[in-house]
Design a protein around this motif. Structure first.
Motif, short mmCIF file in Angstrom:
data_model
loop_
_atom_site.label_atom_id
_atom_site.label_comp_id
_atom_site.label_asym_id
_atom_site.label_seq_id
_atom_site.Cartn_x
_atom_site.Cartn_y
_atom_site.Cartn_z
N GLN A 180 0.82 -1.21 0.00
CA GLN A 180 0.00 0.00 0.00
C GLN A 180 0.86 1.26 0.00
O GLN A 180 0.58 2.22 -0.73
N ALA A 181 1.91 1.25 0.80
CA ALA A 181 2.78 2.43 0.89
C ALA A 181 3.42 2.74 -0.46
O ALA A 181 3.50 3.90 -0.88
N LEU A 182 3.86 1.71 -1.17
CA LEU A 182 4.51 1.93 -2.45
C LEU A 182 3.52 2.39 -3.51
O LEU A 182 3.86 3.21 -4.37
N PHE A 183 2.29 1.89 -3.45
CA PHE A 183 1.28 2.35 -4.40
C PHE A 183 0.99 3.84 -4.19
O PHE A 183 0.95 4.62 -5.15
N GLU A 184 0.79 4.25 -2.95
CA GLU A 184 0.47 5.64 -2.66
C GLU A 184 1.65 6.56 -2.95
O GLU A 184 1.47 7.74 -3.22
N PHE A 185 2.86 6.01 -2.89
CA PHE A 185 4.04 6.79 -3.23
C PHE A 185 4.17 6.94 -4.75
O PHE A 185 4.56 7.99 -5.27
N THR A 186 3.81 5.87 -5.47
CA THR A 186 3.96 5.85 -6.93
C THR A 186 2.91 6.71 -7.62
O THR A 186 3.22 7.49 -8.52
N PHE A 187 1.65 6.58 -7.21
CA PHE A 187 0.55 7.30 -7.84
C PHE A 187 0.06 8.44 -6.94
O PHE A 187 0.14 8.34 -5.71
N PRO A 188 -0.49 9.50 -7.53
CA PRO A 188 -1.05 10.60 -6.74
C PRO A 188 -2.42 10.23 -6.20
O PRO A 188 -3.40 10.98 -6.35
N LEU A 189 -2.52 9.07 -5.56
CA LEU A 189 -3.78 8.54 -5.07
C LEU A 189 -3.57 8.00 -3.66
O LEU A 189 -2.50 7.48 -3.34
N ARG A 190 -4.60 8.10 -2.82
CA ARG A 190 -4.52 7.62 -1.45
C ARG A 190 -5.72 6.75 -1.13
O ARG A 190 -6.83 6.98 -1.63
N PHE A 191 -5.51 5.75 -0.30
CA PHE A 191 -6.60 4.87 0.13
C PHE A 191 -7.23 5.39 1.42
O PHE A 191 -6.57 6.04 2.23
N LYS A 192 -8.51 5.09 1.60
CA LYS A 192 -9.24 5.55 2.77
C LYS A 192 -8.87 4.78 4.03
O LYS A 192 -9.04 5.27 5.15
N LYS A 193 -8.40 3.56 3.85
CA LYS A 193 -8.08 2.73 5.01
C LYS A 193 -6.84 1.90 4.74
O LYS A 193 -6.41 1.75 3.60
N ASN A 194 -6.28 1.35 5.81
CA ASN A 194 -5.08 0.55 5.69
C ASN A 194 -5.42 -0.87 5.25
O ASN A 194 -6.44 -1.43 5.65
N PHE A 195 -4.54 -1.44 4.45
CA PHE A 195 -4.72 -2.83 4.03
C PHE A 195 -4.48 -3.76 5.22
O PHE A 195 -3.77 -3.40 6.16
N ILE A 196 -5.03 -4.95 5.13
CA ILE A 196 -4.89 -5.94 6.20
C ILE A 196 -4.07 -7.12 5.69
O ILE A 196 -4.30 -7.62 4.59
N GLN A 197 -3.12 -7.56 6.52
CA GLN A 197 -2.30 -8.72 6.18
C GLN A 197 -2.94 -9.97 6.76
O GLN A 197 -3.08 -10.11 7.96
N TYR A 198 -3.35 -10.88 5.89
CA TYR A 198 -3.90 -12.16 6.34
C TYR A 198 -2.82 -13.22 6.20
O TYR A 198 -2.37 -13.53 5.10
N ASN A 199 -2.41 -13.79 7.33
CA ASN A 199 -1.34 -14.78 7.31
C ASN A 199 -1.85 -16.21 7.25
O ASN A 199 -1.06 -17.14 7.11
N SER A 200 -3.16 -16.38 7.36
CA SER A 200 -3.75 -17.72 7.28
C SER A 200 -4.73 -17.74 6.12
O SER A 200 -5.67 -16.95 6.07
N THR A 201 -4.50 -18.64 5.18
CA THR A 201 -5.36 -18.77 4.01
C THR A 201 -5.63 -20.26 3.77
O THR A 201 -5.08 -21.14 4.45
N ARG A 202 -6.49 -20.55 2.79
CA ARG A 202 -6.74 -21.96 2.46
C ARG A 202 -5.45 -22.65 2.05
O ARG A 202 -5.24 -23.83 2.35
#
Length: 347
Positions: free
Chosen positions: A277-299
């Motif tokens: 998320q940090a790199l996306f917001e640094f690369t583009f002149p765009l910002r997200f409303k909320k922080n992304f979530i890291q899910y460490n458990s998946t199928r």
């Protein structure tokens, strides 16, 4: 004083670490880099041009999301259409599966090509080859205008073992992606099916791995490569190729995938959601409303795979493994560069 972006990133790392989702050491590792100059580990990326881009959402610029199956791309795609702070929000369409992401100054032109905005305009999960040959023509037809657009490609990569197992788990539940179009040099290719009937529901992992035409193997490398450089889809449809010819094609595919990845405006690694998320917001002149979530458990992580099967999965996906190693090095290089550039701004 830290820049606003670094303050946000640091606050996020602290908050996530406090919830137990991310080790505090991870945050400390990032903060330690703020006070020092960036020192590249090697000269591998000395010519990398990574940095903020001039993305003109009011003009003719278009972001193209190359969505590779089972990389966490659906979550990222939802973020793009639902969570960006925009002058004109992406309108929810009637079926609620997609949103219309139009330019602030237009009622017809989109700035985003993705599953959840335009839909699969070049076919389900189109790769680099198909998108490059298709997107501009499709947009001209949909918008009934001809523009000289500038395209900004973005994508997400994932650990190849987890991604492959995740795709297997998805196929077991009935997924097929039967409508995927394999096209190269404006010619369609028919890849033989691994199963009879409507789907491959209930397939064993061994059977899944044994099909020579299973496009799950090395999917990330194939989808990021310019297949026009390696006789298109001959690798998968020409059974008369010698092992030497196959090896040469595969090395060409890997080389092209690395080059395209490096030339992309942006890419992320699904195991690094906060950095992503940090790199996306640094690369583009765009910002997200909320922080992304890291899910460490998946199928995929919860699925029990034997050591023997892991060895076979690695053999089948050796190109993706090499590409992912390269991608992680480039991703971490760019993150260090981001920290250094933001630190310089702060000072």
């Amino acid at each position: 004083m830290l820049s606003s972006r670094l303050r946000k990133l640091h606050t996020t790392f602290i908050g996530v670490a406090a919830t137990g989702l991310l080790m505090t050491a991870y945050y400390l590792n990032v903060t330690a880099r703020v006070s020092i100059a960036m020192v590249p580990d090697t000269n591998e990326f000395a010519d990398d041009t990574f940095g903020p881009v001039q993305f003109d959402i009011d003009g003719s610029d278009v972001m193209v999301f190359l969505h590779i199956q089972k990389t966490g791309g659906s979550s990222f795609g939802h973020h793009l259409v639902s969570d960006l702070i925009l002058e004109k929000e992406c309108d929810i369409l009637e079926n609620r599966k997609r949103r219309n992401c139009l330019r602030p100054n237009s009622e017809t032109e989109t700035w985003l090509v993705s599953e959840y905005s335009t839909g699969w305009i070049c076919g389900v999960h189109s790769g680099w080859t198909e998108l490059n040959e298709c997107v501009d023509k499709k947009l001209n037809g949909h918008q009934r205008t001809v523009h000289r657009r500038k395209y900004f490609y973005v994508t997400i990569l994932r650990n190849p073992i987890d991604r492959y197992v995740s795709e297997y788990c998805h196929v077991v539940r009935g997924a097929t992606w039967r409508t995927t179009k394999y096209s190269c040099n404006h010619r369609g290719y028919d890849i033989p099916w691994c199963y009879k009937g409507l789907d491959w529901r209930g397939v064993s992992l061994r059977e899944f791995m044994s099909c020579p035409h299973n496009m799950a193997a090395n999917r990330q490398t194939r989808m990021l490569a310019d297949l026009r450089l390696v006789q298109c889809y001959d690798r998968w449809v020409n059974d008369s190729l010698t092992p030497q010819q196959v090896l040469k094609m595969e090395q060409g595919i890997l080389k092209s995938a690395k080059e395209n990845l490096k030339r992309m405006s942006y890419f992320g690694v699904t195991e690094e959601q906060l950095k992503l998320q940090a790199l996306f917001e640094f690369t583009f002149p765009l910002r997200f409303k909320k922080n992304f979530i890291q899910y460490n458990s998946t199928r995929a992580t919860d699925f029990n795979v034997s050591d023997k099967d892991i060895v076979e999965i690695k053999r089948l996906n050796y190109l993706d493994i090499e590409l992912y190693k390269y991608a992680k090095r480039l991703f971490n290089f760019r993150f260090r560069k981001f920290i250094s550039m933001e630190s310089d701004v702060s000072n």
